[in-house]
Design a protein around this motif. Structure first.
Motif, PDB file in Angstrom:
ATOM      1  N   VAL A  85       0.916  -1.174  -0.133  1.00 10.97           N
ATOM      2  CA  VAL A  85      -0.088   0.030   0.068  1.00 10.97           C
ATOM      3  C   VAL A  85       0.978   1.327   0.062  1.00 10.97           C
ATOM      4  O   VAL A  85       1.874   1.209   0.786  1.00 10.97           O
ATOM      5  N   ALA A  86       0.563   2.253  -0.865  1.00 16.87           N
ATOM      6  CA  ALA A  86       1.362   3.292  -1.021  1.00 16.87           C
ATOM      7  C   ALA A  86       0.639   4.469   0.011  1.00 16.87           C
ATOM      8  O   ALA A  86      -0.540   4.747  -0.039  1.00 16.87           O
ATOM      9  N   ILE A  87       1.434   5.400   0.684  1.00 15.25           N
ATOM     10  CA  ILE A  87       1.045   6.744   1.237  1.00 15.25           C
ATOM     11  C   ILE A  87       1.238   7.767   0.129  1.00 15.25           C
ATOM     12  O   ILE A  87       2.471   8.134   0.025  1.00 15.25           O
ATOM     13  N   GLY A  88       0.413   8.033  -0.725  1.00 20.29           N
ATOM     14  CA  GLY A  88       0.739   8.690  -1.782  1.00 20.29           C
ATOM     15  C   GLY A  88       0.218   7.959  -3.030  1.00 20.29           C
ATOM     16  O   GLY A  88      -0.082   6.883  -3.218  1.00 20.29           O
ATOM     17  N   ARG A  89       0.226   8.751  -4.204  1.00 19.55           N
ATOM     18  CA  ARG A  89      -0.166   8.060  -5.429  1.00 19.55           C
ATOM     19  C   ARG A  89       0.717   8.405  -6.487  1.00 19.55           C
ATOM     20  O   ARG A  89       1.186   9.687  -6.707  1.00 19.55           O
ATOM     21  N   ARG A 121      -4.247   3.756 -11.190  1.00 21.55           N
ATOM     22  CA  ARG A 121      -5.192   2.792 -11.621  1.00 21.55           C
ATOM     23  C   ARG A 121      -4.682   1.513 -11.023  1.00 21.55           C
ATOM     24  O   ARG A 121      -3.724   1.090 -11.516  1.00 21.55           O
ATOM     25  N   GLY A 122      -5.578   0.654 -10.351  1.00 26.07           N
ATOM     26  CA  GLY A 122      -5.515  -0.659  -9.930  1.00 26.07           C
ATOM     27  C   GLY A 122      -4.307  -0.891  -8.942  1.00 26.07           C
ATOM     28  O   GLY A 122      -4.081  -2.081  -8.507  1.00 26.07           O
ATOM     29  N   SER A 123      -3.992  -0.008  -8.169  1.00 30.81           N
ATOM     30  CA  SER A 123      -3.072   0.050  -6.954  1.00 30.81           C
ATOM     31  C   SER A 123      -3.789   0.169  -5.874  1.00 30.81           C
ATOM     32  O   SER A 123      -4.853   0.991  -5.632  1.00 30.81           O
ATOM     33  N   TRP A 124      -3.272   0.073  -4.729  1.00 31.55           N
ATOM     34  CA  TRP A 124      -3.725   0.327  -3.195  1.00 31.55           C
ATOM     35  C   TRP A 124      -2.957   1.627  -2.775  1.00 31.55           C
ATOM     36  O   TRP A 124      -1.734   1.444  -2.637  1.00 31.55           O
ATOM     37  N   TRP A 125      -3.581   2.545  -2.302  1.00 33.60           N
ATOM     38  CA  TRP A 125      -3.022   3.762  -1.858  1.00 33.60           C
ATOM     39  C   TRP A 125      -3.804   4.501  -0.819  1.00 33.60           C
ATOM     40  O   TRP A 125      -4.909   4.424  -0.920  1.00 33.60           O
ATOM     41  N   VAL A 126      -3.158   5.566  -0.149  1.00 40.85           N
ATOM     42  CA  VAL A 126      -3.862   6.483   0.803  1.00 40.85           C
ATOM     43  C   VAL A 126      -3.153   7.612   0.447  1.00 40.85           C
ATOM     44  O   VAL A 126      -1.836   7.896   0.396  1.00 40.85           O
ATOM     45  N   GLY A 127      -3.838   8.621  -0.181  1.00 40.72           N
ATOM     46  CA  GLY A 127      -3.220  10.041  -0.514  1.00 40.72           C
ATOM     47  C   GLY A 127      -3.919  11.185  -0.001  1.00 40.72           C
ATOM     48  O   GLY A 127      -5.053  11.284   0.604  1.00 40.72           O
ATOM     49  N   LEU A 128      -3.066  12.228  -0.079  1.00 42.11           N
ATOM     50  CA  LEU A 128      -3.557  13.527   0.321  1.00 42.11           C
ATOM     51  C   LEU A 128      -3.823  14.500  -1.079  1.00 42.11           C
ATOM     52  O   LEU A 128      -2.933  14.288  -1.694  1.00 42.11           O
ATOM     53  N   GLY A 148      10.718  13.701  -8.797  1.00 45.68           N
ATOM     54  CA  GLY A 148       9.517  13.357  -9.097  1.00 45.68           C
ATOM     55  C   GLY A 148       8.417  13.342  -7.949  1.00 45.68           C
ATOM     56  O   GLY A 148       7.385  12.271  -8.089  1.00 45.68           O
ATOM     57  N   TYR A 149       8.902  13.679  -6.966  1.00 44.86           N
ATOM     58  CA  TYR A 149       8.101  13.565  -5.523  1.00 44.86           C
ATOM     59  C   TYR A 149       6.750  14.156  -5.788  1.00 44.86           C
ATOM     60  O   TYR A 149       6.481  15.146  -6.062  1.00 44.86           O
ATOM     61  N   GLU A 150       5.622  13.124  -5.440  1.00 50.97           N
ATOM     62  CA  GLU A 150       4.209  13.596  -5.814  1.00 50.97           C
ATOM     63  C   GLU A 150       3.760  14.535  -5.325  1.00 50.97           C
ATOM     64  O   GLU A 150       3.119  15.423  -5.803  1.00 50.97           O
ATOM     65  N   SER A 151       3.974  14.860  -3.807  1.00 52.44           N
ATOM     66  CA  SER A 151       3.393  16.084  -3.228  1.00 52.44           C
ATOM     67  C   SER A 151       3.813  17.518  -3.881  1.00 52.44           C
ATOM     68  O   SER A 151       3.238  18.252  -3.796  1.00 52.44           O
ATOM     69  N   LEU A 197      -7.616  12.094   0.451  1.00 54.33           N
ATOM     70  CA  LEU A 197      -8.351  12.828   1.595  1.00 54.33           C
ATOM     71  C   LEU A 197      -8.032  14.449   1.154  1.00 54.33           C
ATOM     72  O   LEU A 197      -6.882  14.612   0.375  1.00 54.33           O
ATOM     73  N   ALA A 198      -8.954  15.103   1.656  1.00 57.28           N
ATOM     74  CA  ALA A 198      -8.656  16.692   1.446  1.00 57.28           C
ATOM     75  C   ALA A 198      -9.597  17.373   2.543  1.00 57.28           C
ATOM     76  O   ALA A 198     -10.515  17.509   2.515  1.00 57.28           O
TER      77      ALA A 198
END
Length: 351
Positions: A142-146, A151-158, A192-195, A321-322
């Motif tokens: 599971v990723a913290i971020g996306r 698509r097709g992955s498990w994650w929790v993002g802000l 390429g850090y997502e945040s 989450l927002a």
């Protein structure tokens, strides 16, 4: 104390004790209770390696985190702590792997030796070879971020895009027209850090919508870098009246730079951003911010991973989450009082 001694005292075979512990084969309730009584009397704790061999599970989660520098930021520590606490509630231990790409020896050992049942990954990049590798070997994660293609992955993002945009609109609504954006360090943006990328995207789009004059800066994860960044902001555009930041580690330095420049927050200069609440509340005045729910994100990541481990065929799920902006004391209406023009001493005066 070992299984053989338990079997001897319970009057059963070693295999029966093993089946009672692992649940691989049915054991009568009377026999199970008898074995449990002996275990309780002896204070037996099965060896973790042996238990893993017996049931194929280590009861350990890997937390994969590549340090961006020589220290962890406060927000990163919040995430680590929340994962450890949430995992303990499910009787999982956490093994921290300070590694990154799929060529890392530490990362390979974590997977190849099956030291953990699954992994949670932090500091996600838009293109992340760690997740690509885990997907290729079908390893639960599971990723913290996306990523750019979640698509097709498990994650929790802000939702950094929406949150930074909300900060910009908040400042624009207060009348601020010249605003700066203080991002994460440049190496992270290049990597390429997502945040960092999504936050920058939200800032530029919202500023364009409101017709603002803006500047964007990368800043190191420390107070000294924050102070130096603030000095650059005022040097580049002394008329700047507000900033938005993603960098809570630089926050104290940003405030210090404003104070040394003789600017009062929020009377002369407003500050806002996306920051964990406990860090927003450590500065004076307290920061108006979209509070990062680190504890909730860590808990949700653990819950998703446990679900994935218990139900391997479940379809991929995620949480985006927002949180709303928490209005504190660091933002105020811009001073729009026009400056009176200097008198023209050469002009005739009517008395």
């Amino acid at each position: 104390m070992n299984i053989g001694e338990i079997a001897k005292r319970a009057g059963v075979s070693r295999s029966t004790v093993s089946y009672a512990l692992s649940g691989k084969r049915p054991v009568s309730d009377d026999t199970r209770q008898n074995i449990q009584r002996v275990i309780d009397e002896l204070g037996y704790r099965p060896n973790a390696s042996a238990r893993a061999l017996a049931n194929g599970r280590t009861s350990t989660i890997g937390l994969v985190f590549p340090p961006a520098g020589n220290h962890y930021t406060g927000m990163q520590l919040d995430f680590i702590g929340s994962v450890v606490e949430a995992a303990a509630a499910y009787d999982y231990d956490v093994l921290l792997s300070p590694s990154g790409v799929d060529s890392d020896r530490s990362f390979q050992r974590l997977l190849g030796e099956r030291r953990v049942d699954g992994a949670i990954l932090m500091e996600i990049r838009l293109e992340d070879d760690r997740l690509d590798h885990l997907t290729a070997v079908d390893f639960p994660s599971v990723a913290i971020g996306r990523t750019a293609h979640p698509r097709g992955s498990w994650w929790v993002g802000l939702d950094h895009t929406a949150l930074v945009a909300a900060c910009v609109h908040h400042l624009a609504d207060l009348g601020h027209r010249r605003i700066a954006f203080v991002n994460r360090p440049e190496p992270l943006l290049r990597a390429g850090y997502e945040s960092a990328h999504r936050g920058l995207d939200g800032f530029t789009k919202a500023a364009a919508e409101r017709g603002l004059t803006v500047q964007t800066y990368c800043c190191g994860d420390d107070a000294a870098s924050g102070q130096a960044c603030l000095e650059r902001i005022l040097h580049d555009d002394p008329a700047t009246t507000a900033l938005v930041t993603l960098n809570e580690a630089a926050l104290g330095g940003l405030y210090r730079g404003l104070a040394q420049s003789g600017l009062h927050v929020p009377r002369d200069f407003s500050v806002t951003g996306v920051v964990a609440s406990r860090w927003a509340e450590t500065v004076t005045p307290q920061l108006t911010a979209a509070d990062v729910p680190a504890e909730e994100m860590g808990r949700l990541a653990v819950e998703l991973l446990v679900e994935r481990l218990d139900h391997p065929d479940s379809p991929a799920r995620h949480h985006l989450l927002a949180p709303p902006i928490s209005l504190r004391a660091s933002t105020a209406p811009a001073d729009t009082t026009p400056t009176a023009p200097a008198p023209d001493l050469g002009a005739p005066t009517n008395l």
